[in-house]
Write an enzyme that holds these catalytic residues in place. Structure first.
Site, PDB file in Angstrom:
ATOM      1  N   GLU A 179      64.000  42.924  19.318  1.00 10.21           N
ATOM      2  CA  GLU A 179      64.736  41.665  19.468  1.00 10.21           C
ATOM      3  C   GLU A 179      63.839  40.443  19.407  1.00 10.21           C
ATOM      4  OE1 GLU A 179      68.015  40.850  22.168  1.00 10.21           O
ATOM      5  OE2 GLU A 179      67.537  42.765  23.096  1.00 10.21           O
ATOM      6  N   SER A 183      72.877  37.674  26.755  1.00 12.02           N
ATOM      7  CA  SER A 183      72.426  36.615  25.859  1.00 12.02           C
ATOM      8  C   SER A 183      72.569  35.257  26.531  1.00 12.02           C
ATOM      9  CB  SER A 183      73.196  36.700  24.542  1.00 12.02           C
ATOM     10  OG  SER A 183      72.586  35.922  23.547  1.00 12.02           O
ATOM     11  N   HIS A 230      70.253  43.266  19.514  1.00 11.06           N
ATOM     12  CA  HIS A 230      70.621  42.285  20.539  1.00 11.06           C
ATOM     13  C   HIS A 230      71.928  42.686  21.222  1.00 11.06           C
ATOM     14  CE1 HIS A 230      70.673  38.373  22.421  1.00 11.06           C
ATOM     15  NE2 HIS A 230      71.838  38.064  21.883  1.00 11.06           N
TER      16      HIS A 230
END
Length: 330
Positions: free
Chosen positions: A262, A170, A292
Site C-alpha cells: 500500500e 482509510s 488498500h
C-alpha cells in the site's frame, strides 16, 4: 505467521498466509481499473463529483448480507447512519462506532457493509456506521464534529466509554485517530480500543515514495492532490489534520492494519511506532500483497475473511488487559 511479541496486545504481526488467487486477481483488476480511473478523475472538482456519483450508485445495489445480519437506519446527534448487527445474541449494552473510508468525498455506511456486519460478529456487539459530512461541500472539522457528536450521543444514551469501540478505514481511519486525540484533549472519557484499517494519517505536503509503484489501487500523486484539497488554509501538521504527528499519550489500545504494498503503509506504521513511544499498546498487522482496505473484499477474498478472526483475538486481548487492570486496582 511471524510474530514479534511484547505482550498479547502490543505485537507486530506479519501474517504468512499464502496469497490466494482471488487476492492476486483483485490486485490485477484494481491495477487495471481503479488506479487509472483515479489518475484521470482526481485532478479537478468535476472529476471528484463524477467519481462520487459513480460510487454513490453502488449503495443502491443490494449488498450481500447473511440471513442472520441486519441493518436499520439511525440518527445520532443530527447525523444519519445505520445500525448493523452481524447475528443474534449480541451484547446490546456495548457498541462499535464505525467511520467508513472514501477519501472524505465518496462512499457511505451502505458501501461498507461487508466490513461492518463482520465487525459486529467479531466484536459480539452492534455497530453504528456513521454517515458523517464529507467534502468538497464540508470540511475536515465538520467531519470530526459529526464523529465527536455521535460518540457523545452514545454516552448520553447510556453506553459507558469502556463499552464503546471505535473503528474506521482509510479516511475513516484518519477520523478514528483524530476523534481519539480530540476526545483526550477535551478531557472526555475514552473508548476501550480502536481499530484502523489502512489509515490515511499524513495530509501534510510530503511526497509519498514508499510503494509508489507497487500499490495496485492508489496513485501517489492523486493521494497528495486530495490531501491538498482538504488542507487548504490549515496547518498540515496539526494532529487533527495529520494524526501521524499526534502525541498518543493516554490513548487506548490500537489495532492498525495495512497491506505490504500500500501507498499508505508507512503512514500506518509511523502511527503505530509513535503511539508505542507514548506508552500505547499497539497491535500492528501488515498483510502481504493485500490491497488498500482489503477487509472490504471479504465476500470473495479468503484473507479478508481470516482478518476478522484477528479482530476477535485483538478484542479478547483488550478485554483481558482491562480485566487485569481492574483486578490490580481492586
Amino acid at each position: 505467521m511471524e510474530v514479534s511479541v511484547k505482550s498479547e496486545i502490543d505485537v507486530d504481526i506479519h501474517p504468512g498466509y499464502p496469497v490466494s488467487w482471488q487476492a492476486a486477481a483483485f490486485n490485477g483488476i484494481l491495477r487495471g481499473t481503479a488506479r487509472p480511473l483515479s489518475a484521470v478523475l482526481l485532478r479537478h472538482t468535476a472529476g471528484m463529483a463524477l467519481a462520487s456519483r459513480l460510487i454513490g450508485l453502488g449503495q443502491w445495489v443490494p449488498g450481500r448480507l447473511p440471513p442472520e445480519a441486519s441493518t436499520v437506519r439511525a440518527r445520532l446527534n443530527g447525523c444519519s447512519g445505520e445500525w448493523v448487527r452481524g447475528g443474534a445474541g449480541l451484547d446490546e449494552t456495548k457498541v462499535l462506532l464505525y467511520f467508513h473510508g472514501g477519501a472524505y468525498f465518496i462512499c457511505s455506511p451502505a458501501t461498507h457493509r461487508p466490513i461492518t456486519w463482520r465487525l459486529s460478529a467479531a466484536a459480539r456487539r452492534p455497530v453504528i456506521a456513521l454517515d458523517y459530512r464529507q467534502g468538497p461541500v464540508h470540511s475536515l472539522s465538520e467531519s470530526l464534529s459529526d464523529a465527536l457528536g455521535a460518540y457523545e450521543c452514545l454516552l448520553d444514551r447510556g453506553f459507558t466509554a469502556k463499552d464503546v469501540l471505535l473503528a474506521g478505514d482509510s479516511a475513516g481511519g484518519h477520523l478514528t485517530l483524530a476523534t481519539l486525540l480530540a476526545l483526550r484533549d477535551r478531557g472526555l472519557p475514552l473508548p476501550s480500543a480502536a481499530i484502523c484499517l489502512s489509515p490515511w494519517t499524513d495530509l501534510s505536503d510530503g511526497c509519498r515514495r514508499d510503494n509508489r509503484w507497487l500499490d495496485p489501487m492508489l496513485p501517489a500523486g492523486r493521494v497528495d492532490w486530495l490531501a491538498r484539497q482538504w488542507t487548504a488554509g490549515l496547518d498540515c501538521r496539526d494532529p487533527l489534520v495529520s494524526p501521524v504527528y499526534g502525541d498518543y499519550t493516554g490513548i487506548p489500545p490500537l489495532m492498525i492494519v495495512t497491506g505490504s504494498t500500500e501507498i499508505l503503509r508507512n503512514e500506518g506504521r509511523r502511527v503505530a511506532l509513535s503511539a508505542r513511544e507514548n506508552g500505547v499498546p499497539v497491535t500492528y498487522e501488515e498483510w502481504r500483497r493485500m490491497p488498500h482496505v482489503f477487509p472490504i473484499l471479504a465476500d470473495v477474498v479468503p484473507e479478508a475473511r481470516i482478518f476478522f478472526r484477528h479482530v476477535a483475538r485483538f478484542l479478547r486481548a483488550v478485554e483481558e488487559r482491562a480485566g487485569g487492570s481492574d483486578t490490580a486496582a481492586a
